[in-house]
Design a protein around this motif. Structure first.
Motif, PDB file in Angstrom:
ATOM      1  N   SER A 128       0.716  -1.239  -0.014  1.00  0.00           N
ATOM      2  CA  SER A 128       0.034   0.061   0.348  1.00  0.00           C
ATOM      3  C   SER A 128       0.701   0.804  -0.372  1.00  0.00           C
ATOM      4  O   SER A 128       0.725   2.028  -0.752  1.00  0.00           O
ATOM      5  N   THR A 149      -4.750  -4.114   4.529  1.00  0.00           N
ATOM      6  CA  THR A 149      -5.468  -4.180   3.200  1.00  0.00           C
ATOM      7  C   THR A 149      -6.369  -5.269   3.276  1.00  0.00           C
ATOM      8  O   THR A 149      -5.553  -6.575   3.780  1.00  0.00           O
ATOM      9  N   ASP A 169      -3.569  -2.828  -5.553  1.00  0.00           N
ATOM     10  CA  ASP A 169      -3.112  -3.694  -4.336  1.00  0.00           C
ATOM     11  C   ASP A 169      -4.499  -3.945  -4.439  1.00  0.00           C
ATOM     12  O   ASP A 169      -5.215  -3.931  -3.741  1.00  0.00           O
TER      13      ASP A 169
END
Ligand SMILES: Nc1nc2c(ncn2[C@@H]2O[C@H](COP(=O)(O)OP(=O)(O)OP(=O)(O)O)[C@@H](O)[C@H]2O)c(=O)[nH]1
Ligand SMILES: [Mg+2]
Length: 487
Positions: A128, A149, A169
């Motif tokens: 990220s 994430t 991502d």
């Protein structure tokens, strides 16, 4: 052979070998002596020719044994084959929404002509942070500060020459209880044109396995050692060299970068107060930009074939799992249907042996229905042979089957109220259930009708006195006999 004889033969062998070596040495010596008497110009020519031969021979040996064998990307079925399989799963009642959605996404990205680069790696390796550094114009992913994430996110960025690219991502791998999000991450990786695999030190065993997994799809891959700011130049060089070895030549290139990320520290102000400071580290991304520039040179169109192959390979695997699930459920329905008929058939026998005839026809029907379900072609001869084998198996196992049926009658007193012949009917329920289950398992595993495998499995199942199985068969027998007119 006696020990003395063996010693004698060994001694003769050794003497012959020594003689050969000496003869070769002698020959070499005389060649060298003759070579030295040649005029100098000729000596040089011969030396050059010999050197060329040696170098070429070495080159061939290296080519044969020294190179890494070229890795061929995993093969995937073509799209229309997959579509047909997905439709078949759907017809059998399987949920195929995600599989069809994957095919639609494949088309959408192909038509969009954008280049997709997925970041992949263990948790906290800086994926990220790298997105935030590569896409400064966009708002950084909300969880860069907050932590890990949990979903796939897409961010628009560009290469230094202005070419646009979409970064994905994804959740980090190998988190405890993180199988579902990890599956999401892997699916996204398959959809990308290229992958940046991030690590923050030596590759662990699972990380090396992930690199190999990526390599199997044959798409461009960069291995990036992130957080390079934590190492001295010498340490960085050692680490990247080690990573190259650990990654076994699979990535297109191994680079060291700093995604940056945020750092927090406390500082004392002039008036003595202490404050918490949080700031961005300076990213160092030049090697990444260079490598991306190189591997993305073919553009979305040039990289589409590998991308499509990876998506289809992933879908092939998922469809296979779904097929196995829906087929197992359908096989179970088929076996129950035929077992019911066999129970009723046993009771309907009017002449001695006529039930055997009825059951033979039913058994052949069961074999055909299961073979069709597993897409296995079977000839009439094969079906007859399997039914014959099953009968032979039964002949030796009759007493066991009858004993189990007898015990079931005692264990489930309700059965007794159904009158005479119920023992016989229950025995047939057991036989058909065993044959059907054995054959379904065998077809699923062997993808062909393997008589031996199927009858071996049937033998085991005929003796299986598992309580819940007997209860299910008792309920089936009782239900089939009470409702036999509804068949
Ligand atoms: N020293 C240093 N730390 C970094 C760098 N890049 C990221 N970090 C730190 O590493 C930690 C994890 O960064 P993230 O970007 O959240 O990592 P991630 O891979 O997205 O993590 P998951 O989403 O959990 O998989 C954060 O504390 C970052 O500040 C770097 O280049 N150098
Ligand atoms: Mg993250």
């Amino acid at each position: 052979m006696s020990r003395r004889m063996r010693l004698l033969i060994s001694a003769i062998g050794l003497a012959a070998l020594a003689w050969l070596v000496l003869a070769a040495f002698d020959r070499l010596l005389s060649l060298a002596q003759r070579y030295m008497t040649l005029p100098e110009a000729l000596r040089i020519v011969i030396a050059v020719i010999l050197a060329i031969f040696l170098i070429a021979g070495g080159g061939v040996l290296w080519w044969l044994f020294g190179r890494h064998p070229a890795r061929r990307p995993v093969s995937a079925p073509d799209r229309s084959t997959l579509e047909t399989r997905i439709e078949a799963v759907s017809r059998l009642g399987g949920d195929t929404g995600d599989l069809s959605a994957e095919l639609r996404e494949l088309d959408r990205r192909r038509a969009g002509e954008r280049v997709y680069v997925a970041l992949f790696g263990d948790i906290s390796t800086g994926k990220s942070s790298l997105v935030a550094a590569l896409c400064p114009g966009t708002s950084p992913p909300s969880d860069v500060l907050g932590g890990t994430t949990r979903e796939v996110g897409h961010y628009e960025g560009q290469l230094p020459d202005g070419r646009p690219l979409t970064l994905a991502d994804v959740p980090g791998s190998h988190e405890a209880d993180g199988e579902a999000v990890e599956r999401m991450a892997r699916d996204e990786v398959l959809r990308a044109h290229a992958v940046v695999y991030l690590c923050a030190g030596d590759l662990s065993r699972t990380q090396a396995a992930d690199v190999r997994w990526l390599g199997d799809f044959g798409k461009p891959m960069l291995l990036a050692l992130n957080k390079a700011d934590q190492w001295t130049d010498a340490e960085r060089a050692t680490l990247t060299a080690r990573l190259r070895t650990q990654a076994d030549g699979i990535p297109d290139t191994v680079i060291a970068i700093s995604a940056g990320g945020t750092e927090r520290f406390t500082r004392e102000l002039a008036d003595g107060t202490i404050e918490q400071v949080q700031r961005q580290r300076r990213p160092q991304l030049a090697p990444l930009y260079d490598a991306l520039d190189r591997v993305l040179a073919p553009g979305a169109e040039g990289l589409e074939a590998q991308r499509q192959n990876a998506v289809l390979a992933g879908l092939h695997q998922k469809t296979g799992e779904r097929e196995a699930e829906v087929r197992a459920a359908e096989a179970s329905r088929i076996v129950t249907r035929y077992s019911r008929r066999a129970i009723v058939g046993a009771m309907a026998a009017v002449a001695p042996g006529s039930d055997l005839l009825i059951q033979g026809v039913l058994a052949a029907g069961l074999v055909r229905a299961l073979a069709a379900l597993y897409d296995v072609r079977v000839s009439d001869v094969q079906v007859e042979e399997l039914v014959r084998q099953a009968r032979l198996t039964l002949r030796t196992g009759t007493s066991i089957v009858l004993a189990i049926a007898g015990n079931a009658l005692k264990a489930f007193p309700g059965l007794g109220t159904l009158g005479g012949g119920v023992l016989h009917a229950f025995a047939y329920a057991l036989v058909f259930d065993s044959l059907g289950k054995a054959l379904a398992a065998s077809l699923a595993q062997c993808q062909t009708l393997d008589q031996r495998d199927a009858t071996d499995r049937m033998k085991d199942l005929l003796q299986d006195e598992d309580g819940s199985r007997l209860r299910r068969l008792a309920a089936l027998t009782s239900d089939a006999l009470r409702n036999k007119d509804a068949m």
